[in-house]
Design a protein around this motif. Structure first.
Motif, PDB file in Angstrom:
ATOM      1  N   ASP A 175       0.845  -1.197   0.000  1.00  0.00           N
ATOM      2  CA  ASP A 175       0.000   0.000   0.000  1.00  0.00           C
ATOM      3  C   ASP A 175       0.877   1.242   0.000  1.00  0.00           C
ATOM      4  N   HIS A 176       0.500   2.194  -0.839  1.00  0.00           N
ATOM      5  CA  HIS A 176       1.254   3.448  -0.958  1.00  0.00           C
ATOM      6  C   HIS A 176       0.443   4.639  -0.495  1.00  0.00           C
ATOM      7  N   GLU A 177      -0.733   4.420   0.093  1.00  0.00           N
ATOM      8  CA  GLU A 177      -1.624   5.518   0.449  1.00  0.00           C
ATOM      9  C   GLU A 177      -1.457   6.010   1.889  1.00  0.00           C
ATOM     10  N   GLY A 178      -0.514   5.457   2.627  1.00  0.00           N
ATOM     11  CA  GLY A 178      -0.277   5.935   3.978  1.00  0.00           C
ATOM     12  C   GLY A 178       0.313   7.333   3.979  1.00  0.00           C
ATOM     13  N   THR A 179      -0.072   8.121   4.970  1.00  0.00           N
ATOM     14  CA  THR A 179       0.486   9.469   5.116  1.00  0.00           C
ATOM     15  C   THR A 179       1.060   9.703   6.512  1.00  0.00           C
ATOM     16  N   ARG A 180       0.752   8.781   7.466  1.00  0.00           N
ATOM     17  CA  ARG A 180       1.178   8.947   8.861  1.00  0.00           C
ATOM     18  C   ARG A 180       2.082   7.783   9.261  1.00  0.00           C
ATOM     19  N   VAL A 181       2.883   7.982  10.291  1.00  0.00           N
ATOM     20  CA  VAL A 181       3.761   6.905  10.744  1.00  0.00           C
ATOM     21  C   VAL A 181       2.946   5.693  11.174  1.00  0.00           C
ATOM     22  N   GLU A 182       1.771   5.927  11.785  1.00  0.00           N
ATOM     23  CA  GLU A 182       0.958   4.783  12.209  1.00  0.00           C
ATOM     24  C   GLU A 182       0.426   3.996  11.020  1.00  0.00           C
ATOM     25  N   ASP A 183       0.275   4.653   9.866  1.00  0.00           N
ATOM     26  CA  ASP A 183      -0.152   3.931   8.668  1.00  0.00           C
ATOM     27  C   ASP A 183       0.913   2.928   8.231  1.00  0.00           C
ATOM     28  N   ALA A 184       2.155   3.390   8.188  1.00  0.00           N
ATOM     29  CA  ALA A 184       3.245   2.509   7.780  1.00  0.00           C
ATOM     30  C   ALA A 184       3.399   1.343   8.753  1.00  0.00           C
ATOM     31  N   ILE A 185       3.348   1.624  10.043  1.00  0.00           N
ATOM     32  CA  ILE A 185       3.502   0.577  11.061  1.00  0.00           C
ATOM     33  C   ILE A 185       2.396  -0.462  10.927  1.00  0.00           C
ATOM     34  N   ALA A 186       1.151   0.000  10.773  1.00  0.00           N
ATOM     35  CA  ALA A 186       0.021  -0.926  10.684  1.00  0.00           C
ATOM     36  C   ALA A 186       0.155  -1.842   9.484  1.00  0.00           C
ATOM     37  N   ARG A 187       0.570  -1.323   8.352  1.00  0.00           N
ATOM     38  CA  ARG A 187       0.691  -2.142   7.155  1.00  0.00           C
ATOM     39  C   ARG A 187       1.767  -3.207   7.300  1.00  0.00           C
ATOM     40  N   VAL A 188       2.921  -2.812   7.810  1.00  0.00           N
ATOM     41  CA  VAL A 188       4.022  -3.759   7.954  1.00  0.00           C
ATOM     42  C   VAL A 188       3.678  -4.844   8.973  1.00  0.00           C
ATOM     43  N   ARG A 189       3.030  -4.465  10.040  1.00  0.00           N
ATOM     44  CA  ARG A 189       2.654  -5.458  11.049  1.00  0.00           C
ATOM     45  C   ARG A 189       1.689  -6.511  10.499  1.00  0.00           C
ATOM     46  N   GLN A 190       0.911  -6.117   9.494  1.00  0.00           N
ATOM     47  CA  GLN A 190      -0.053  -7.042   8.905  1.00  0.00           C
ATOM     48  C   GLN A 190       0.529  -7.830   7.732  1.00  0.00           C
ATOM     49  N   GLY A 191       1.826  -7.720   7.514  1.00  0.00           N
ATOM     50  CA  GLY A 191       2.465  -8.493   6.455  1.00  0.00           C
ATOM     51  C   GLY A 191       2.454  -7.830   5.100  1.00  0.00           C
ATOM     52  N   MET A 192       2.023  -6.577   5.034  1.00  0.00           N
ATOM     53  CA  MET A 192       2.069  -5.830   3.785  1.00  0.00           C
ATOM     54  C   MET A 192       3.426  -5.138   3.647  1.00  0.00           C
ATOM     55  N   LYS A 193       3.729  -4.702   2.441  1.00  0.00           N
ATOM     56  CA  LYS A 193       4.863  -3.822   2.225  1.00  0.00           C
ATOM     57  C   LYS A 193       4.348  -2.385   2.248  1.00  0.00           C
ATOM     58  N   ALA A 194       4.958  -1.554   3.066  1.00  0.00           N
ATOM     59  CA  ALA A 194       4.599  -0.139   3.107  1.00  0.00           C
ATOM     60  C   ALA A 194       5.395   0.575   2.025  1.00  0.00           C
ATOM     61  N   MET A 195       4.687   1.082   1.014  1.00  0.00           N
ATOM     62  CA  MET A 195       5.335   1.852  -0.046  1.00  0.00           C
ATOM     63  C   MET A 195       5.251   3.332   0.310  1.00  0.00           C
ATOM     64  N   LEU A 196       6.399   3.955   0.455  1.00  0.00           N
ATOM     65  CA  LEU A 196       6.469   5.363   0.826  1.00  0.00           C
ATOM     66  C   LEU A 196       6.750   6.172  -0.434  1.00  0.00           C
TER      67      LEU A 196
END
Length: 607
Positions: A242-263
């Motif tokens: 997912d590349h739609e995160g804008t906050r640090v908590e967005d990136a953390i949540a995605r990675v914890r769920q096994g997704m790749k956080a695209m910044l």
């Protein structure tokens, strides 16, 4: 064209076919095509920089990476002395849309090669929304003949939200299943219909299943700040990034769920600095983070850079240079199941290589792709010929009638007084908008804009079927102070025509002008055309060289500033005002859209 450059357009043979030759070169039994000597190897596998390294390349792939490749040098071997400079893998853009650059795939490649991009993962859902599967196939075939690696993701949401907009085409699970057999399809493009995934919509379920069964990657797009049950349902539905995160908590949540956080750091989306803190401050594993651009304007590409710009920015936020490079190379390759093919300097991999004189500044001196030098000192050396598009794709702007100022009138419930209206609020450097309201005057039964308080009009003009339909609304944030109108047939994702203006006569002139030229972007003030970027291919892309398009785009940006707009890359903000899958408030051909509730709403609120 030199024979060496011609060879760059030919993809290397599969590793299985070249393995015996690569072994022979590594053992000194055969000479390499190219040997790069005396470099500092940026090893993204081990996370270290190894001095005194030689590289031997044969058949477009690395054969040897070690302290001394003299045994691989023969009479015909080309030898390059790196002189202690850094040997960096070619950069990868994990998620991007070529059409946002206003140019074709070929021209995009010409623009980014000098900046070190040697692999791109493109989602052509812009042209898909205009031309359907034919448009995807055209860009797929063009991508396959480039001198760098351009992989294509099959668009997943055409239209992006079926109940909230009508695009120029529709595609579904059957189309996805067909495309998964195409040679250059790497996976499914960003699944923007996140409510559809959460509700087990049959189209979304079918498309994701077809991609999974093909063993390919499902791209994500969860454009909501709600990290509760809907987020968990979305992840369970299959999207892998997912590349739609804008906050640090967005990136953390995605990675914890096994997704790749695209910044992403695009022309107008600045989402790296806030989210990179998940690594620099929270200590999360950087292997699960990937850098990308998403949308880059042609001016940004020519003047500022591409993935090199993103990597530099990440380093400026506190990342180790090697870590930032990993996030733009190996991490991307691993995510798309291409680790044995690209993303690193290692035996067997495609020989995509940058020679860099300053690592933290990522000063790129030379760019090699498939073992052939394509650029040097920021200049493209390869002669990349233009790619022809058929004439039929240049006739896609159908207005149905000639527009006039009255088409942009917003009828009021009474003859005079004031009324409260919904207003789309632009957020600088971010894709989301704000849902604002404003008290506006009524004059002769028509609601007036409020230029003093930066509330001007926005209209979406239907341009695919020639219905003559116009949806009117209000927008704030552009800061226009003069009589003007900006019209664009780039209007993510349905790509009707968006017109924003402070003067209705100028709005009509701008809209009609784009109908005349077959699409593009135009700025008009008091009846005078200040700038025009013609985009005849599907109303999205130019058939001119990237440098020419960038020059026209720069003139457009100057005209916007002249009219009072001070937003960073304001045109990109303009082009996303119809994107009905990103909160909070948007405009479409069916009305004003409240994205957080995925519904149409009235423009005017009850008194």
């Amino acid at each position: 064209m030199p024979a060496s450059v011609k060879n760059a357009f030919r993809k290397p043979e599969p590793w299985s076919a070249l393995a015996p030759m690569l072994v022979d070169v590594a053992m000194g039994r055969k000479a390499a095509d190219l040997v790069v000597r005396n470099g500092r190897w940026v090893n993204v596998h081990s996370g270290e920089v190894i001095p005194g390294t030689d590289l031997a390349i044969s058949g477009g792939r690395f054969a040897y990476c070690g302290p001394d490749a003299s045994h691989a040098i023969g009479e015909k071997t080309k030898v390059v002395d790196a002189r202690g400079r850094y040997l960096v893998p070619g950069l990868c853009d994990a998620h991007m849309h070529v059409e946002s650059g206003m140019v074709t795939v070929t021209e995009f490649c010409r623009a980014v090669i000098p900046h070190g991009t040697t692999s791109m993962f493109v989602d052509p859902h812009e042209i898909a929304n205009v031309l359907g599967l034919e448009g995807v196939r055209l860009m797929h075939d063009e991508a396959a003949v480039q001198p760098i690696n351009v992989y294509v993701q099959m668009p997943s949401c055409v239209p992006s939200a079926p109940a909230l907009e009508r695009a120029g085409a529709e595609m579904g699970a059957k189309d996805v299943t067909e495309a998964m057999d195409w040679d250059n399809i790497i996976g499914l493009g960003e699944v923007m219909n996140f409510p559809g995934v959460v509700q087990n919509d049959s189209t979304m379920v079918g498309e994701i299943a077809a991609t999974m069964e093909a063993g390919k990657t499902v791209g994500g797009h969860y454009a909501s700040s709600d990290l509760g049950r809907p987020f968990h349902g979305y992840v369970a539905g299959g999207p892998a990034d997912d590349h739609e995160g804008t906050r640090v908590e967005d990136a953390i949540a995605r990675v914890r769920q096994g997704m790749k956080a695209m910044l992403r750091l695009g022309s107008a989306w600045y989402d790296v600095a806030s989210q990179i803190k998940a690594i620099t401050e929270q200590g999360l594993d950087p292997r699960n983070f990937i850098l990308c651009t998403d949308d880059s304007h042609s001016g940004t590409l020519v003047e500022e850079g591409h993935m090199d710009r993103v990597v530099r920015h990440a380093i400026e936020q506190g990342l180790r240079p090697v870590t930032a490079i990993q996030m733009a190379t190996l991490n991307t390759a691993q995510h798309f199941n291409l680790e044995r093919e690209l993303g690193s300097i290692a035996p067997g991999r495609v020989a995509d290589l940058l020679i860099v004189s300053d690592l933290p500044a990522l000063a790129i001196d030379e760019v090699y792709a498939r073992g052939v030098r394509l650029a040097r000192n920021g200049k493209l050396e390869a002669d990349v010929p233009a790619y022809p598009y058929p004439a039929r794709v240049k006739k896609t702007v159908r207005l149905g009638k000639r527009l006039n100022a009255a088409d942009f009138d917003i009828p009021a419930p009474r003859a005079a007084g004031r009324v409260k209206a919904r207003v789309i609020g632009v957020v600088e450097n971010q894709a989301p908008t704000r849902a604002l309201t404003a008290e506006l005057r009524i004059e002769k039964g028509v609601v007036s804009m409020d230029r003093r308080n930066d509330v001007c009009q926005i209209a979406l003009v239907e341009r695919h079927r020639g219905t003559g339909g116009v949806t009117n609304g209000f927008v704030s944030g552009f800061g226009y102070t003069q009589d003007c109108a900006l019209a664009s047939t780039v209007a993510h994702d349905s790509h009707h025509m968006i017109v924003v203006g402070t003067n209705k006569s100028d709005m009509a002139i701008a809209a009609n002008r784009l109908g005349q030229v077959g699409g593009g972007v135009v700025m008009v003030s008091q009846g005078r055309e200040l700038a025009l970027v013609e985009l005849p291919i599907a109303g999205l892309m130019s058939d001119e060289r990237a440098e020419i398009v960038a020059g026209k785009a720069a003139k457009l940006a100057d005209a916007m500033r002249e009219m009072g707009c001070t937003l960073n890359n304001a045109y990109m903000q303009h082009s996303l005002l119809a994107l009905v899958v990103i909160p909070e408030l948007r405009i479409s051909d069916v009305g004003i859209i409240e994205v957080t509730a995925f519904r149409t709403v009235d423009l005017l609120l009850p008194s």
